[in-house]
Motif scaffolding. Structure first.
Motif, PDB file in Angstrom:
ATOM      1  N   HIS A  82       1.931   3.122 -12.539  1.00  0.00           N
ATOM      2  CA  HIS A  82       2.063   2.657 -10.986  1.00  0.00           C
ATOM      3  C   HIS A  82       1.633   3.750  -9.937  1.00  0.00           C
ATOM      4  O   HIS A  82       1.267   3.469  -8.936  1.00  0.00           O
ATOM      5  CB  HIS A  82       3.847   2.420 -11.033  1.00  0.00           C
ATOM      6  N   VAL A  83       1.861   5.038 -10.226  1.00  0.00           N
ATOM      7  CA  VAL A  83       1.494   5.961  -9.230  1.00  0.00           C
ATOM      8  C   VAL A  83      -0.024   6.125  -9.013  1.00  0.00           C
ATOM      9  O   VAL A  83      -0.491   6.219  -8.077  1.00  0.00           O
ATOM     10  CB  VAL A  83       1.869   7.343  -9.635  1.00  0.00           C
ATOM     11  N   SER A  84      -0.747   5.947 -10.149  1.00  0.00           N
ATOM     12  CA  SER A  84      -2.243   5.862 -10.081  1.00  0.00           C
ATOM     13  C   SER A  84      -2.680   4.747  -9.315  1.00  0.00           C
ATOM     14  O   SER A  84      -3.517   4.523  -8.400  1.00  0.00           O
ATOM     15  CB  SER A  84      -2.849   5.637 -11.609  1.00  0.00           C
ATOM     16  N   ALA A  85      -1.892   3.529  -9.561  1.00  0.00           N
ATOM     17  CA  ALA A  85      -2.376   2.191  -8.902  1.00  0.00           C
ATOM     18  C   ALA A  85      -1.767   2.469  -7.040  1.00  0.00           C
ATOM     19  O   ALA A  85      -2.793   1.976  -6.445  1.00  0.00           O
ATOM     20  CB  ALA A  85      -1.198   1.216  -9.254  1.00  0.00           C
ATOM     21  N   VAL A  86      -0.709   3.195  -7.064  1.00  0.00           N
ATOM     22  CA  VAL A  86      -0.414   3.384  -5.633  1.00  0.00           C
ATOM     23  C   VAL A  86      -1.593   4.105  -4.870  1.00  0.00           C
ATOM     24  O   VAL A  86      -2.088   3.926  -3.669  1.00  0.00           O
ATOM     25  CB  VAL A  86       0.763   3.862  -5.432  1.00  0.00           C
ATOM     26  N   LEU A  87      -1.663   5.439  -5.580  1.00  0.00           N
ATOM     27  CA  LEU A  87      -2.784   6.425  -5.015  1.00  0.00           C
ATOM     28  C   LEU A  87      -4.075   5.529  -4.712  1.00  0.00           C
ATOM     29  O   LEU A  87      -4.906   5.637  -3.640  1.00  0.00           O
ATOM     30  CB  LEU A  87      -3.032   7.448  -5.832  1.00  0.00           C
ATOM     31  N   ARG A  88      -4.645   4.680  -5.568  1.00  0.00           N
ATOM     32  CA  ARG A  88      -5.890   4.052  -5.493  1.00  0.00           C
ATOM     33  C   ARG A  88      -5.940   3.040  -4.582  1.00  0.00           C
ATOM     34  O   ARG A  88      -6.645   2.770  -3.531  1.00  0.00           O
ATOM     35  CB  ARG A  88      -6.206   3.271  -6.678  1.00  0.00           C
ATOM     36  N   LYS A  89      -4.686   2.124  -4.253  1.00  0.00           N
ATOM     37  CA  LYS A  89      -4.662   1.084  -3.296  1.00  0.00           C
ATOM     38  C   LYS A  89      -4.632   1.850  -1.647  1.00  0.00           C
ATOM     39  O   LYS A  89      -5.072   1.247  -0.857  1.00  0.00           O
ATOM     40  CB  LYS A  89      -3.272   0.349  -3.538  1.00  0.00           C
ATOM     41  N   LEU A  90      -3.944   2.865  -1.938  1.00  0.00           N
ATOM     42  CA  LEU A  90      -3.598   3.501  -0.359  1.00  0.00           C
ATOM     43  C   LEU A  90      -4.901   4.536   0.044  1.00  0.00           C
ATOM     44  O   LEU A  90      -4.996   5.145   0.917  1.00  0.00           O
ATOM     45  CB  LEU A  90      -2.427   4.213  -0.320  1.00  0.00           C
ATOM     46  N   GLN A  91      -5.720   4.751  -0.953  1.00  0.00           N
ATOM     47  CA  GLN A  91      -6.932   5.599  -0.933  1.00  0.00           C
ATOM     48  C   GLN A  91      -6.277   7.216  -0.571  1.00  0.00           C
ATOM     49  O   GLN A  91      -6.824   7.777   0.388  1.00  0.00           O
ATOM     50  CB  GLN A  91      -7.934   5.023   0.206  1.00  0.00           C
ATOM     51  N   LEU A  92      -5.179   7.410  -1.447  1.00  0.00           N
ATOM     52  CA  LEU A  92      -4.657   8.793  -1.357  1.00  0.00           C
ATOM     53  C   LEU A  92      -5.062   9.733  -2.517  1.00  0.00           C
ATOM     54  O   LEU A  92      -5.518   8.969  -3.524  1.00  0.00           O
ATOM     55  CB  LEU A  92      -3.469   8.814  -1.227  1.00  0.00           C
ATOM     56  N   SER A  93      -5.024  11.068  -2.519  1.00  0.00           N
ATOM     57  CA  SER A  93      -5.539  11.825  -3.709  1.00  0.00           C
ATOM     58  C   SER A  93      -4.515  12.323  -4.554  1.00  0.00           C
ATOM     59  O   SER A  93      -4.847  12.553  -5.571  1.00  0.00           O
ATOM     60  CB  SER A  93      -6.410  13.013  -2.999  1.00  0.00           C
ATOM     61  N   ASN A  94      -3.242  12.736  -3.812  1.00  0.00           N
ATOM     62  CA  ASN A  94      -2.289  13.205  -4.642  1.00  0.00           C
ATOM     63  C   ASN A  94      -0.928  12.761  -4.120  1.00  0.00           C
ATOM     64  O   ASN A  94      -0.782  12.203  -2.954  1.00  0.00           O
ATOM     65  CB  ASN A  94      -2.798  14.711  -4.739  1.00  0.00           C
ATOM     66  N   ARG A  95       0.219  13.283  -4.742  1.00  0.00           N
ATOM     67  CA  ARG A  95       1.424  12.971  -4.564  1.00  0.00           C
ATOM     68  C   ARG A  95       1.921  13.571  -3.121  1.00  0.00           C
ATOM     69  O   ARG A  95       2.608  13.101  -2.525  1.00  0.00           O
ATOM     70  CB  ARG A  95       2.565  13.290  -5.382  1.00  0.00           C
ATOM     71  N   HIS A  96       1.247  14.579  -2.745  1.00  0.00           N
ATOM     72  CA  HIS A  96       1.529  15.458  -1.359  1.00  0.00           C
ATOM     73  C   HIS A  96       0.994  14.407  -0.255  1.00  0.00           C
ATOM     74  O   HIS A  96       1.726  14.224   0.633  1.00  0.00           O
ATOM     75  CB  HIS A  96       1.006  16.847  -1.210  1.00  0.00           C
ATOM     76  N   GLU A  97      -0.262  13.759  -0.486  1.00  0.00           N
ATOM     77  CA  GLU A  97      -0.663  12.810   0.404  1.00  0.00           C
ATOM     78  C   GLU A  97       0.364  11.711   0.725  1.00  0.00           C
ATOM     79  O   GLU A  97       0.682  11.050   1.608  1.00  0.00           O
ATOM     80  CB  GLU A  97      -2.189  12.509   0.379  1.00  0.00           C
ATOM     81  N   LEU A  98       0.674  11.450  -0.731  1.00  0.00           N
ATOM     82  CA  LEU A  98       1.478  10.215  -0.682  1.00  0.00           C
ATOM     83  C   LEU A  98       3.047  10.351  -0.142  1.00  0.00           C
ATOM     84  O   LEU A  98       3.291   9.418   0.591  1.00  0.00           O
ATOM     85  CB  LEU A  98       1.939   9.930  -2.086  1.00  0.00           C
ATOM     86  N   THR A  99       3.321  11.400  -0.176  1.00  0.00           N
ATOM     87  CA  THR A  99       4.562  11.771   0.485  1.00  0.00           C
ATOM     88  C   THR A  99       4.668  12.002   1.986  1.00  0.00           C
ATOM     89  O   THR A  99       5.277  11.235   2.841  1.00  0.00           O
ATOM     90  CB  THR A  99       5.169  13.371   0.081  1.00  0.00           C
ATOM     91  N   ARG A 100       3.403  12.458   2.467  1.00  0.00           N
ATOM     92  CA  ARG A 100       3.225  12.472   3.924  1.00  0.00           C
ATOM     93  C   ARG A 100       3.038  10.932   4.250  1.00  0.00           C
ATOM     94  O   ARG A 100       3.657  10.591   5.656  1.00  0.00           O
ATOM     95  CB  ARG A 100       1.778  13.307   4.444  1.00  0.00           C
ATOM     96  N   TRP A 101       2.427  10.217   3.727  1.00  0.00           N
ATOM     97  CA  TRP A 101       2.079   8.863   3.956  1.00  0.00           C
ATOM     98  C   TRP A 101       3.431   8.134   4.395  1.00  0.00           C
ATOM     99  O   TRP A 101       3.761   7.040   5.176  1.00  0.00           O
ATOM    100  CB  TRP A 101       1.291   8.068   2.971  1.00  0.00           C
ATOM    101  N   ALA A 102       4.241   8.324   3.270  1.00  0.00           N
ATOM    102  CA  ALA A 102       5.656   7.656   3.167  1.00  0.00           C
ATOM    103  C   ALA A 102       6.598   8.069   4.070  1.00  0.00           C
ATOM    104  O   ALA A 102       7.267   7.184   4.718  1.00  0.00           O
ATOM    105  CB  ALA A 102       6.215   7.721   1.858  1.00  0.00           C
ATOM    106  N   THR A 103       6.457   9.528   4.390  1.00  0.00           N
ATOM    107  CA  THR A 103       7.219   9.944   5.659  1.00  0.00           C
ATOM    108  C   THR A 103       6.933   9.420   6.933  1.00  0.00           C
ATOM    109  O   THR A 103       7.692   8.934   7.631  1.00  0.00           O
ATOM    110  CB  THR A 103       7.157  11.378   5.532  1.00  0.00           C
ATOM    111  N   ALA A 104       5.524   9.321   7.124  1.00  0.00           N
ATOM    112  CA  ALA A 104       5.081   8.634   8.398  1.00  0.00           C
ATOM    113  C   ALA A 104       5.632   7.128   8.714  1.00  0.00           C
ATOM    114  O   ALA A 104       5.689   6.827   9.902  1.00  0.00           O
ATOM    115  CB  ALA A 104       3.544   8.648   8.448  1.00  0.00           C
TER     116      ALA A 104
END
Length: 243
Positions: free
Chosen positions: A217-239
């Motif tokens: 699921h994490v891989s799918a989320v990163l791919r769909k959102l065009q993010l590289s890692n969980r740190h970028e994911l956290t910033r994306w979600a926080t925003a």
């Protein structure tokens, strides 16, 4: 004296759950929450029917159980947690849409969650819930909220009501987050937990899935959102105020 829903105590100053029940009023309720101890606590707090007027007719810990119990018991009000194994509270609402739309004796839903995230509030209201209160609510006010929802009122904790007003105040449709809409409900659940700092094993335990499934699921989320890692994911979600 008022609390988070604006409910008041009885004229005699009673502050226990019985103050909200009213003389002779009755309401049949199903509790949906994946934490057994929390369900037990709510049952003990509001389920004394002779005092509160609330009769707990069923409990469920995940989406499939919830749909089965709600369909079988046809309660007047469902206390619904937002984050549930099997797709979350929004999935319960989707699968129970027919019961909510019955002209006579519809099943009504009141979200009761630890989350106060705007996305969670707006999501379940769009799904058909009549209100949303957090788990900091007192027993008295929860009983009052249940009866108000039974009667067709909308009930919110004050701060959460602001999310709904902001989302629906415009005559235009609320803005759509196209990036977020690419994610499935399960991917959103995984995203939220990862962004909150949960390890993969903790996410797996929370959602009753395997670590390998979490990784997928994490891989799918990163791919769909065009993010590289969980740190970028956290910033994306926080925003987006998803954390």
């Amino acid at each position: 004296m008022s609390d988070e829903t604006g409910a008041t105590t009885g004229a005699d100053g009673e502050t226990g759950p019985g103050a909200a029940g009213g003389a002779g009023r009755r309401v049949r309720v199903v509790l949906v929450d994946d934490h057994r101890m929390f369900r037990t606590g709510v049952q003990a707090e509001i389920g004394r029917t002779d005092i509160t007027g609330v009769e707990v007719v069923g409990e469920a810990a995940d989406v499939d159980q919830a749909v089965t119990v709600i369909t079988a018991t046809r309660p007047e009000v469902v206390l619904l947690d937002v984050h549930l194994p099997g797709g979350g509270g929004v999935e319960v609402l989707r699968r129970c849409a027919g019961l909510m739309s019955v002209a006579e004796d519809p099943v009504r839903f009141l979200a009761l969650s630890v989350s106060d995230a705007a996305e969670d509030v707006i999501g379940v209201i769009r799904g058909g819930a009549r209100g949303y209160v957090t788990k900091t609510i007192t027993g008295t006010d929860l009983v009052d909220s249940v009866f108000r929802v039974q009667e067709g009122d909308a009930v919110f904790s004050p701060r959460l009501a602001g999310f709904v007003l902001d989302a629906f105040a415009s005559t235009d449709a609320p803005p759509v987050d196209e990036d977020l809409d690419r994610l499935t409900q399960r991917e959103r659940e995984v995203l939220r937990l990862i962004a909150r700092g949960y390890a993969y094993k903790e996410v797996a335990k929370q959602l009753y899935i395997s670590v390998k499934t979490v990784e997928s699921h994490v891989s799918a989320v990163l791919r769909k959102l065009q993010l590289s890692n969980r740190h970028e994911l956290t910033r994306w979600a926080t925003a987006r105020r998803l954390v």
